[in-house]
Write a protein that holds these residues in place. Structure first.
Motif, PDB file in Angstrom:
ATOM      1  N   LEU A 114       0.815  -1.219   0.000  1.00  0.00           N
ATOM      2  CA  LEU A 114       0.000   0.000   0.000  1.00  0.00           C
ATOM      3  C   LEU A 114       0.848   1.268   0.000  1.00  0.00           C
ATOM      4  N   GLU A 115       2.036   1.179   0.548  1.00  0.00           N
ATOM      5  CA  GLU A 115       2.931   2.338   0.563  1.00  0.00           C
ATOM      6  C   GLU A 115       3.188   2.845  -0.855  1.00  0.00           C
ATOM      7  N   PHE A 116       3.341   1.906  -1.805  1.00  0.00           N
ATOM      8  CA  PHE A 116       3.600   2.330  -3.188  1.00  0.00           C
ATOM      9  C   PHE A 116       2.326   2.842  -3.844  1.00  0.00           C
ATOM     10  N   VAL A 117       1.179   2.232  -3.542  1.00  0.00           N
ATOM     11  CA  VAL A 117      -0.091   2.762  -4.062  1.00  0.00           C
ATOM     12  C   VAL A 117      -0.289   4.195  -3.561  1.00  0.00           C
ATOM     13  N   GLU A 118       0.022   4.436  -2.304  1.00  0.00           N
ATOM     14  CA  GLU A 118      -0.123   5.783  -1.735  1.00  0.00           C
ATOM     15  C   GLU A 118       0.863   6.776  -2.355  1.00  0.00           C
ATOM     16  N   PHE A 119       1.963   6.270  -2.897  1.00  0.00           N
ATOM     17  CA  PHE A 119       2.927   7.112  -3.602  1.00  0.00           C
ATOM     18  C   PHE A 119       2.276   7.777  -4.824  1.00  0.00           C
ATOM     19  N   PHE A 120       1.246   7.127  -5.390  1.00  0.00           N
ATOM     20  CA  PHE A 120       0.572   7.679  -6.566  1.00  0.00           C
ATOM     21  C   PHE A 120      -0.232   8.942  -6.240  1.00  0.00           C
ATOM     22  N   ILE A 121      -0.652   9.095  -4.994  1.00  0.00           N
ATOM     23  CA  ILE A 121      -1.623  10.126  -4.637  1.00  0.00           C
ATOM     24  C   ILE A 121      -1.140  11.518  -5.023  1.00  0.00           C
ATOM     25  N   ASP A 122       0.101  11.814  -4.745  1.00  0.00           N
ATOM     26  CA  ASP A 122       0.624  13.158  -4.988  1.00  0.00           C
ATOM     27  C   ASP A 122       1.286  13.317  -6.356  1.00  0.00           C
ATOM     28  N   MET A 123       1.243  12.298  -7.190  1.00  0.00           N
ATOM     29  CA  MET A 123       1.816  12.438  -8.532  1.00  0.00           C
ATOM     30  C   MET A 123       0.978  13.408  -9.355  1.00  0.00           C
ATOM     31  N   PRO A 124       1.615  14.328 -10.075  1.00  0.00           N
ATOM     32  CA  PRO A 124       0.852  15.264 -10.905  1.00  0.00           C
ATOM     33  C   PRO A 124       0.363  14.611 -12.196  1.00  0.00           C
ATOM     34  N   LEU A 125      -0.690  15.188 -12.756  1.00  0.00           N
ATOM     35  CA  LEU A 125      -1.201  14.746 -14.055  1.00  0.00           C
ATOM     36  C   LEU A 125      -0.263  15.184 -15.176  1.00  0.00           C
ATOM     37  N   SER A 126       0.379  16.318 -14.995  1.00  0.00           N
ATOM     38  CA  SER A 126       1.345  16.820 -15.974  1.00  0.00           C
ATOM     39  C   SER A 126       2.306  17.771 -15.279  1.00  0.00           C
ATOM     40  N   ILE A 127       3.458  17.984 -15.885  1.00  0.00           N
ATOM     41  CA  ILE A 127       4.407  18.982 -15.413  1.00  0.00           C
ATOM     42  C   ILE A 127       4.934  19.751 -16.625  1.00  0.00           C
ATOM     43  N   ILE A 128       5.489  20.914 -16.371  1.00  0.00           N
ATOM     44  CA  ILE A 128       5.926  21.799 -17.450  1.00  0.00           C
ATOM     45  C   ILE A 128       7.342  22.283 -17.165  1.00  0.00           C
ATOM     46  N   ASP A 129       8.180  22.314 -18.214  1.00  0.00           N
ATOM     47  CA  ASP A 129       9.424  23.055 -18.124  1.00  0.00           C
ATOM     48  C   ASP A 129       9.411  24.133 -19.209  1.00  0.00           C
ATOM     49  N   GLU A 130      10.551  24.726 -19.488  1.00  0.00           N
ATOM     50  CA  GLU A 130      10.554  25.847 -20.424  1.00  0.00           C
ATOM     51  C   GLU A 130      10.261  25.446 -21.863  1.00  0.00           C
ATOM     52  N   ASN A 131      10.336  24.143 -22.158  1.00  0.00           N
ATOM     53  CA  ASN A 131      10.154  23.683 -23.541  1.00  0.00           C
ATOM     54  C   ASN A 131       9.029  22.672 -23.733  1.00  0.00           C
ATOM     55  N   HIS A 132       8.595  22.015 -22.659  1.00  0.00           N
ATOM     56  CA  HIS A 132       7.716  20.847 -22.807  1.00  0.00           C
ATOM     57  C   HIS A 132       6.588  20.827 -21.776  1.00  0.00           C
ATOM     58  N   ILE A 133       5.519  20.118 -22.182  1.00  0.00           N
ATOM     59  CA  ILE A 133       4.535  19.592 -21.237  1.00  0.00           C
ATOM     60  C   ILE A 133       4.759  18.085 -21.181  1.00  0.00           C
ATOM     61  N   TYR A 134       4.933  17.544 -19.983  1.00  0.00           N
ATOM     62  CA  TYR A 134       5.090  16.102 -19.804  1.00  0.00           C
ATOM     63  C   TYR A 134       3.792  15.551 -19.216  1.00  0.00           C
ATOM     64  N   CYS A 135       3.272  14.486 -19.803  1.00  0.00           N
ATOM     65  CA  CYS A 135       2.001  13.923 -19.355  1.00  0.00           C
ATOM     66  C   CYS A 135       1.961  12.449 -19.709  1.00  0.00           C
TER      67      CYS A 135
END
Length: 285
Positions: free
Chosen positions: A103-124
């Motif tokens: 369950l510790e690893f399942v709970e690791f998913f909770i705070d994962m973002p749907l996407s992130i951005i840097d100066e050149n990309h959207i990662y999703c």
């Protein structure tokens, strides 16, 4: 997120720890500085905690970023709501993964973002707004994303490796480590290199021992627990063809034609569709 050095782009592992282990050692030869994980870490292949241990090792060894895929959302839905996962072909593989993951690893998913951005990309995982959206090449929804964004998109979900450019913007899909569509019997990933502000992408593939994976399916009893869907997953891996999509389409179309609605359908519809795609006999033929 700062984009610098050499970054491995890893997506759609789907608990295929045998493929991921080969990639683990390959990355040691690639002078990697960072890893961006694009989601769908678990489900569909046996012994999910073996995948978790390799992911933890990679996290310890490289600067790592984690995106939440649709499979993480499915597992979190069970964590919070306990929906009906009694259907073997409908949800059996998901239930197997949940029951065999700390369950510790399942709970690791909770705070994962749907996407992130840097100066050149959207990662999703799927699209910047929905991790279930498929960005296939030459599709209206894909082209609309490239039309409205000022950044290039790096994502997975389709399991199809490639680079697609339109409207002056590009999508980079590293493919799938665990269930790659294309040639079959291989894993896919990509390397992004930022050298003095010039960004280059290299699509990478590697073979692994798929018969060892087959033996793990047999030993874990996952072919029975996950029903025809899991058998189709293995055929995806061997052939590089989207057998699961064909199976889902035909099983649900047959059920709808007979007035059965909802996400759970009787196993008989799965069995009927499975016959068409050779999922009832030797899966290595």
């Amino acid at each position: 997120m700062k984009n610098s050095g050499r970054t491995a782009l890893i997506s759609d592992i789907h608990s295929n720890y045998i493929s991921l282990e080969v990639l683990y050692y390959e990355l040691k030869t690639e002078n990697i500085d960072n890893i961006i994980f694009l989601g769908d870490y678990l489900t569909d292949c046996p012994y999910p905690m073996k995948t978790v241990e390799i992911i933890k090792a990679l996290k310890d060894e490289y600067n790592s970023v984690f995106i939440r895929g649709n499979r993480e959302d499915y597992l979190l839905d069970y964590y919070y709501n306990k929906p009906d996962w009694s259907s073997p072909s409908g949800r059996g593989s998901l239930k197997y993964t949940y029951d065999n993951t700390d369950l510790e690893f399942v709970e690791f998913f909770i705070d994962m973002p749907l996407s992130i951005i840097d100066e050149n990309h959207i990662y999703c995982h799927g699209s910047p707004e929905k991790n279930t959206e498929l960005l296939h090449w030459n599709r209206e929804n894909t082209d609309n994303w490239l039309l409205k964004t000022d950044l290039d998109i790096i994502g997975g979900h389709t399991h199809v490796q490639g680079i697609y450019t339109k409207h002056g913007r590009t999508i980079i899909n590293p493919g799938s480590v665990g269930i790659a569509l294309g040639k079959g019997k291989e894993g896919n990933y990509a390397i992004m290199e930022n050298k003095n502000g010039e960004i280059r992408y290299e699509l990478k593939s590697y073979p692994y021992d798929y018969m060892k994976l087959y033996k793990e399916f047999l030993k874990s009893n996952l072919f029975e627990i996950g029903g025809y869907f899991t058998r189709a997953i293995y055929r995806n891996i061997v052939t590089g063809k989207p057998i699961t999509m064909f199976l889902l389409r035909d099983a649900f179309n047959a059920a709808r034609a007979e007035g059965i609605e909802g996400d759970i359908i009787p196993e008989s519809y799965w069995a009927r569709a499975a016959e068409k795609y050779g999922l009832t006999g030797d899966l290595n033929d």
